[in-house]
Design a protein around this motif. Structure first.
Motif, PDB file in Angstrom:
ATOM      1  N   CYS A   1       0.812  -1.224   0.000  1.00 47.04           N
ATOM      2  CA  CYS A   1       0.000   0.000   0.000  1.00 47.04           C
ATOM      3  C   CYS A   1       0.847   1.278   0.000  1.00 47.04           C
ATOM      4  O   CYS A   1       0.340   2.364   0.319  1.00 47.04           O
ATOM      5  N   ARG A   2       2.111   1.140  -0.359  1.00 47.58           N
ATOM      6  CA  ARG A   2       3.024   2.287  -0.240  1.00 47.58           C
ATOM      7  C   ARG A   2       2.618   3.478  -1.122  1.00 47.58           C
ATOM      8  O   ARG A   2       2.942   4.623  -0.821  1.00 47.58           O
ATOM      9  N   LYS A   3       1.881   3.208  -2.221  1.00 46.11           N
ATOM     10  CA  LYS A   3       1.481   4.287  -3.141  1.00 46.11           C
ATOM     11  C   LYS A   3       0.014   4.679  -2.966  1.00 46.11           C
ATOM     12  O   LYS A   3      -0.494   5.519  -3.702  1.00 46.11           O
ATOM     13  N   ALA A   4      -0.658   4.065  -2.016  1.00 43.40           N
ATOM     14  CA  ALA A   4      -2.081   4.340  -1.811  1.00 43.40           C
ATOM     15  C   ALA A   4      -2.284   5.686  -1.128  1.00 43.40           C
ATOM     16  O   ALA A   4      -1.447   6.143  -0.345  1.00 43.40           O
ATOM     17  N   HIS A   5      -3.411   6.314  -1.419  1.00 42.01           N
ATOM     18  CA  HIS A   5      -3.765   7.574  -0.756  1.00 42.01           C
ATOM     19  C   HIS A   5      -4.094   7.273   0.705  1.00 42.01           C
ATOM     20  O   HIS A   5      -4.918   6.390   0.989  1.00 42.01           O
ATOM     21  N   PRO A   6      -3.462   7.969   1.660  1.00 41.31           N
ATOM     22  CA  PRO A   6      -3.628   7.635   3.092  1.00 41.31           C
ATOM     23  C   PRO A   6      -5.087   7.591   3.550  1.00 41.31           C
ATOM     24  O   PRO A   6      -5.492   6.664   4.249  1.00 41.31           O
ATOM     25  N   HIS A   7      -5.886   8.602   3.162  1.00 37.96           N
ATOM     26  CA  HIS A   7      -7.275   8.637   3.604  1.00 37.96           C
ATOM     27  C   HIS A   7      -8.071   7.476   3.022  1.00 37.96           C
ATOM     28  O   HIS A   7      -8.839   6.810   3.724  1.00 37.96           O
ATOM     29  N   ARG A   8      -7.887   7.231   1.717  1.00 34.32           N
ATOM     30  CA  ARG A   8      -8.612   6.143   1.071  1.00 34.32           C
ATOM     31  C   ARG A   8      -8.216   4.797   1.678  1.00 34.32           C
ATOM     32  O   ARG A   8      -9.057   3.917   1.896  1.00 34.32           O
ATOM     33  N   ALA A   9      -6.912   4.640   1.959  1.00 35.76           N
ATOM     34  CA  ALA A   9      -6.425   3.390   2.553  1.00 35.76           C
ATOM     35  C   ALA A   9      -7.032   3.177   3.936  1.00 35.76           C
ATOM     36  O   ALA A   9      -7.438   2.059   4.287  1.00 35.76           O
ATOM     37  N   GLU A  10      -7.154   4.254   4.714  1.00 32.75           N
ATOM     38  CA  GLU A  10      -7.721   4.127   6.060  1.00 32.75           C
ATOM     39  C   GLU A  10      -9.183   3.694   5.998  1.00 32.75           C
ATOM     40  O   GLU A  10      -9.627   2.866   6.799  1.00 32.75           O
ATOM     41  N   VAL A  11      -9.937   4.236   5.034  1.00 35.20           N
ATOM     42  CA  VAL A  11     -11.343   3.848   4.867  1.00 35.20           C
ATOM     43  C   VAL A  11     -11.437   2.362   4.529  1.00 35.20           C
ATOM     44  O   VAL A  11     -12.270   1.628   5.083  1.00 35.20           O
ATOM     45  N   TRP A  12     -10.569   1.899   3.622  1.00 32.48           N
ATOM     46  CA  TRP A  12     -10.566   0.486   3.238  1.00 32.48           C
ATOM     47  C   TRP A  12     -10.251  -0.417   4.427  1.00 32.48           C
ATOM     48  O   TRP A  12     -10.892  -1.454   4.629  1.00 32.48           O
ATOM     49  N   PHE A  13      -9.266  -0.014   5.214  1.00 33.14           N
ATOM     50  CA  PHE A  13      -8.866  -0.853   6.349  1.00 33.14           C
ATOM     51  C   PHE A  13      -9.923  -0.844   7.453  1.00 33.14           C
ATOM     52  O   PHE A  13     -10.051  -1.831   8.179  1.00 33.14           O
ATOM     53  N   LYS A  14     -10.679   0.231   7.557  1.00 34.89           N
ATOM     54  CA  LYS A  14     -11.783   0.230   8.523  1.00 34.89           C
ATOM     55  C   LYS A  14     -12.835  -0.808   8.129  1.00 34.89           C
ATOM     56  O   LYS A  14     -13.373  -1.514   8.979  1.00 34.89           O
ATOM     57  N   HIS A  15     -13.103  -0.900   6.824  1.00 35.78           N
ATOM     58  CA  HIS A  15     -14.041  -1.923   6.353  1.00 35.78           C
ATOM     59  C   HIS A  15     -13.466  -3.324   6.540  1.00 35.78           C
ATOM     60  O   HIS A  15     -14.174  -4.258   6.928  1.00 35.78           O
ATOM     61  N   LEU A  16     -12.163  -3.459   6.278  1.00 35.70           N
ATOM     62  CA  LEU A  16     -11.525  -4.772   6.406  1.00 35.70           C
ATOM     63  C   LEU A  16     -11.475  -5.248   7.853  1.00 35.70           C
ATOM     64  O   LEU A  16     -11.389  -6.450   8.114  1.00 35.70           O
ATOM     65  N   GLN A  17     -11.532  -4.297   8.804  1.00 34.86           N
ATOM     66  CA  GLN A  17     -11.524  -4.698  10.210  1.00 34.86           C
ATOM     67  C   GLN A  17     -12.741  -5.536  10.570  1.00 34.86           C
ATOM     68  O   GLN A  17     -12.681  -6.377  11.472  1.00 34.86           O
ATOM     69  N   LEU A  18     -13.836  -5.313   9.867  1.00 36.48           N
ATOM     70  CA  LEU A  18     -15.021  -6.143  10.094  1.00 36.48           C
ATOM     71  C   LEU A  18     -14.722  -7.603   9.741  1.00 36.48           C
ATOM     72  O   LEU A  18     -15.129  -8.528  10.438  1.00 36.48           O
ATOM     73  N   VAL A  19     -13.975  -7.795   8.659  1.00 40.09           N
ATOM     74  CA  VAL A  19     -13.609  -9.143   8.223  1.00 40.09           C
ATOM     75  C   VAL A  19     -12.607  -9.768   9.187  1.00 40.09           C
ATOM     76  O   VAL A  19     -12.766 -10.916   9.625  1.00 40.09           O
ATOM     77  N   SER A  20     -11.559  -9.009   9.544  1.00 42.40           N
ATOM     78  CA  SER A  20     -10.518  -9.561  10.417  1.00 42.40           C
ATOM     79  C   SER A  20     -11.056  -9.868  11.809  1.00 42.40           C
ATOM     80  O   SER A  20     -10.693 -10.872  12.422  1.00 42.40           O
ATOM     81  N   SER A  21     -11.959  -9.022  12.313  1.00 39.06           N
ATOM     82  CA  SER A  21     -12.568  -9.285  13.615  1.00 39.06           C
ATOM     83  C   SER A  21     -13.422 -10.552  13.574  1.00 39.06           C
ATOM     84  O   SER A  21     -13.413 -11.351  14.512  1.00 39.06           O
ATOM     85  N   ALA A  22     -14.142 -10.734  12.465  1.00 41.14           N
ATOM     86  CA  ALA A  22     -14.955 -11.947  12.300  1.00 41.14           C
ATOM     87  C   ALA A  22     -14.072 -13.187  12.273  1.00 41.14           C
ATOM     88  O   ALA A  22     -14.380 -14.200  12.903  1.00 41.14           O
ATOM     89  N   LEU A  23     -12.959 -13.114  11.554  1.00 43.61           N
ATOM     90  CA  LEU A  23     -12.029 -14.249  11.469  1.00 43.61           C
ATOM     91  C   LEU A  23     -11.500 -14.617  12.851  1.00 43.61           C
ATOM     92  O   LEU A  23     -11.411 -15.793  13.217  1.00 43.61           O
ATOM     93  N   PHE A  24     -11.148 -13.586  13.634  1.00 39.40           N
ATOM     94  CA  PHE A  24     -10.607 -13.851  14.966  1.00 39.40           C
ATOM     95  C   PHE A  24     -11.690 -14.395  15.894  1.00 39.40           C
ATOM     96  O   PHE A  24     -11.427 -15.289  16.708  1.00 39.40           O
TER      97      PHE A  24
END
Length: 339
Positions: free
Chosen positions: A161-184
């Motif tokens: 993600c080194r070239k990703a826009h910081p704000h856009r990346a943060e939004v994506w990772f907030k959504h992905l936290q739903l998936v990672s929390s479910a996995l755990f």
């Protein structure tokens, strides 16, 4: 018969307490990064705790960790008073550590209590030392594995993600936290529910030896209501939350961003799935703590609050012997009445 029913009820009470004691492991990062409110987070985690039942039953096709736990004490030495003493000790230690906000291991509390009562009753010959040593080794190995996986995941994600826009990346990772929390949460359900199943199975095997009709000859004969009850109890416990421990896990070890929350939960989930395959009961607390440390260490070692971490490790190391000693004392008090 009455004693067996008391043991089953107390085991499910312990499972419930385990749920709210360990709910922090599944939701700490998702709450601290404000992806979900605490109430939303516990509902999310509880749902996937229960989903784990169907995965264990229909995909994995068995309950290997429950089998390991049931063999902590050699079968011929297992008695209902021993199991009762172990469960009471485990409940007390879990409530004490919850009250203090210490994320100790419910797994090791239960195993330590079971073994401690058996040692008091029959001596060290009553326990499977090899199984207990293997479980004890994962006090150190589980957080280490979680830390290494988290470290590797973090470096890989940062590079990708080194070239990703910081704000856009943060939004994506907030959504992905739903998936990672479910996995755990699935890993938490798979691992922790089976520990109580193993204890109940051991009690029913002992009951069979006493000639009770409700008893079973092996864990493979375990009736379907046992796993269903155990997964239900831990899910209900998770819904109750454990806010003091959420604060410790989510803020005191290191500051966690959405990206780091995704990595920590995913690394913790991978570690739990590995130990599920190995049929080794481990602490979800130790696993997620190691993963959070691994995430924090990628920024700089000073980002991890090592004083808090050392305090947690002391509590982890003390859990088995303290709960074992507590169970031994409880057995000493109860045995004249029950034996």
């Amino acid at each position: 018969m009455e004693l067996l029913i008391i043991i089953i009820v107390l085991a499910l009470v312990f499972d419930y307490i385990n749920g709210f004691h360990d709910s922090a492991n599944s939701i700490a990062t998702i709450v601290s990064t404000k992806v979900l409110t605490p109430f939303q987070a516990v509902l999310w985690a509880a749902f996937f705790n229960f989903v784990a039942y169907f995965i264990a039953k229909h995909i994995i096709g068995g309950f290997g960790i429950a089998n390991t736990v049931s063999k902590t004490v050699i079968e011929e030495y297992i008695t209902l008073p021993i199991i009762l003493s172990g469960i009471i000790a485990a409940i007390l230690w879990n409530l004490i550590t919850w009250k203090k906000g210490i994320p100790s291991s419910s797994s090791h509390t239960l195993i330590g209590g079971f073994a401690g009562a058996a040692i008091m009753a029959c001596g060290f010959k009553a326990i499977h030392a090899g199984i207990i040593l293997k479980i004890a080794a994962f006090i150190f190995l589980a957080p280490l594995i979680g830390m290494v996986i988290a470290l590797g995941f973090t470096l890989a994600v940062l590079y990708a993600c080194r070239k990703a826009h910081p704000h856009r990346a943060e939004v994506w990772f907030k959504h992905l936290q739903l998936v990672s929390s479910a996995l755990f949460s699935i890993g938490h359900g798979l691992n922790d529910s089976q520990k109580v199943m193993g204890i109940i199975a051991a009690a029913m095997i002992s009951a069979h030896g006493m000639g009770l009709d409700i008893g079973i000859t092996s864990i493979n004969d375990m009736p379907g209501w046992i796993p269903l009850s155990c997964f239900t109890a831990i899910s209900l416990g998770t819904m109750s939350g454990g806010w003091k421990i959420v604060k410790t896990m989510g803020t005191k070890i290191t500051k966690v961003t959405p990206l780091e929350g995704v990595v920590a939960e995913t690394a913790g989930a991978f570690t739990l799935y590995i130990t599920e395959i190995l049929k080794i009961p481990v602490s979800t607390t130790h696993t997620i703590t190691g993963a959070i440390i691994g995430v924090g260490a990628t920024k700089r070692l000073s980002a991890v609050r090592w004083g808090i971490t050392r305090s947690l490790m002391v509590a982890w190391i003390l859990t088995i012997p303290v709960s074992g000693l507590l169970a031994a004392l409880i057995y000493l008090v109860l045995s004249p009445v029950l034996v």
